[in-house]
Enzyme design. Structure first.
Site, PDB file in Angstrom:
ATOM      1  N   ASP A 133     -54.552  58.877 -20.547  1.00 43.51           N
ATOM      2  CA  ASP A 133     -55.041  58.264 -21.662  1.00 43.51           C
ATOM      3  C   ASP A 133     -56.183  57.729 -21.484  1.00 43.51           C
ATOM      4  O   ASP A 133     -56.417  56.868 -20.207  1.00 43.51           O
ATOM      5  CB  ASP A 133     -53.989  57.070 -22.188  1.00 43.51           C
ATOM      6  CG  ASP A 133     -52.867  58.313 -23.333  1.00 43.51           C
ATOM      7  OD1 ASP A 133     -53.042  59.172 -23.350  1.00 43.51           O
ATOM      8  OD2 ASP A 133     -51.916  57.434 -23.362  1.00 43.51           O
ATOM      9  N   ARG A 184     -58.666  66.002 -24.136  1.00 44.06           N
ATOM     10  CA  ARG A 184     -58.104  65.569 -25.528  1.00 44.06           C
ATOM     11  C   ARG A 184     -59.444  64.667 -26.200  1.00 44.06           C
ATOM     12  O   ARG A 184     -59.744  63.794 -25.579  1.00 44.06           O
ATOM     13  CB  ARG A 184     -56.961  64.560 -25.749  1.00 44.06           C
ATOM     14  CG  ARG A 184     -56.417  64.110 -26.875  1.00 44.06           C
ATOM     15  CD  ARG A 184     -55.635  62.938 -26.798  1.00 44.06           C
ATOM     16  NE  ARG A 184     -54.445  63.108 -26.515  1.00 44.06           N
ATOM     17  CZ  ARG A 184     -53.609  62.391 -25.682  1.00 44.06           C
ATOM     18  NH1 ARG A 184     -53.858  61.193 -25.451  1.00 44.06           N
ATOM     19  NH2 ARG A 184     -52.226  62.700 -25.317  1.00 44.06           N
TER      20      ARG A 184
END
Length: 306
Positions: A133, A184
């Site tokens: 992340d 992402r």
């Protein structure tokens, strides 16, 4: 600055208050459950199986950030290895997302790298994937460097996240695409200054579309993480008009938000993955979800007074 942008800034500022944090931790767990799949790995795997039955893939996030010791980081490493083994044992369709700071990035970068590498290596043994992340801008370069280093060592089952609101992202996209990193793509969810990030939503959306288009045009697999119908409908229309296969991208949405729409995307034949967090360290994640748009806060308040 429009109303939504002002709301987001206000919420991120208020949530940084220690008093607000203490009050939310004391009284807000029931409200936060809307966005959290459970406290335990068992609960998370059960919910993953239910989502899979709806045609929804999952990325599991064992919540934790802002640690204060490397012992905590070691503990999170072991938790993630158990998570990967649980996914394998239960044969659910899921990968994992982790935050570099919960692996020690803000404490000691080499120790953090060792922890992340151990998780990535176990994931590769099990045929699984790890997403690093992206946190706030002080950690952007270190996270990118870590991802590229893992790839150089043969751990190409690791991807990361790039945020459309950062000015640096256009160049980062080129670097990561050249290295073959699975990305992402997101708008960005942290409070950032005007020195490093765009503050206007129209500019952020324009940058976001450019990032997505660059991937789709080159048929590079990418995860498009958004709840914004302007983005989702644009991707659907653009990919259809240009004959781009549904197999080279996936939509990603958050657990607890637009769950019916996630199932509908699956029924339409799109790849859809639900970012599904679990664990007891839920406060930072929860406050970022509330800050994204006023309707998230209204949904929680309605549930509270039912």
């Amino acid at each position: 600055m429009d109303g939504t942008e002002l709301y987001r800034k206000m919420m991120l500022t208020v949530s940084g208050s220690k008093l607000v944090e203490r009050m939310t931790l004391k009284y807000g767990r029931k409200m936060a459950r809307k966005f959290i799949a459970g406290d335990t790995l068992t609960e998370a795997l059960e919910e993953t199986r239910r989502l899979n039955q709806l045609g929804i893939m999952v990325t599991l996030d064992h919540l934790g950030e802002g640690i204060t010791s490397l012992d905590e980081a070691e503990g999170y490493k072991e938790q993630y290895i158990r998570l990967l083994e649980g996914i394998d044992e239960h044969k659910v369709n899921a990968n994992v997302s982790l935050k570099p700071t919960q692996m020690g990035l803000s404490l000691q970068q080499e120790a953090c790298y060792g922890n992340v590498r151990a998780v990535a290596a176990r994931a590769k043994e099990l045929g699984n994937f790890v997403r690093l992340d992206m946190e706030d801008s002080p950690f952007t370069q270190a996270t990118i460097d870590m991802t590229l280093r893992l790839h150089a060592e043969g751990l190409n089952n690791v991807g990361t996240v790039l945020q459309a609101y950062l000015f640096r992202t256009a160049e980062d996209v080129k670097t990561m695409m050249k290295a073959g990193v699975n990305l992402r793509l997101v708008k960005g969810a942290y409070k950032e200054s005007a020195a490093v990030a765009s503050q206007r939503m129209s500019e952020i959306i324009d940058n976001y579309k450019k990032m997505i288009k660059r991937h789709l045009d080159r048929e590079i697999y990418t995860a498009i993480a958004s709840h914004d119908d302007r983005i989702i409908n644009w991707v659907k229309e653009y990919s259809t008009r240009h004959g781009i296969s549904k197999d080279i991208f996936e939509f990603q949405m958050l657990y607890g938000l637009r769950m019916n729409d996630q199932a509908e995307l699956a029924r339409q034949g799109y790849r859809i993955r639900c970012y599904t967090p679990y664990g007891t360290m839920w406060y930072p994640y929860y406050t970022r979800r509330l800050a994204e748009k006023p309707s998230n806060l209204m949904m929680v308040l309605k549930n509270m007074f039912k």
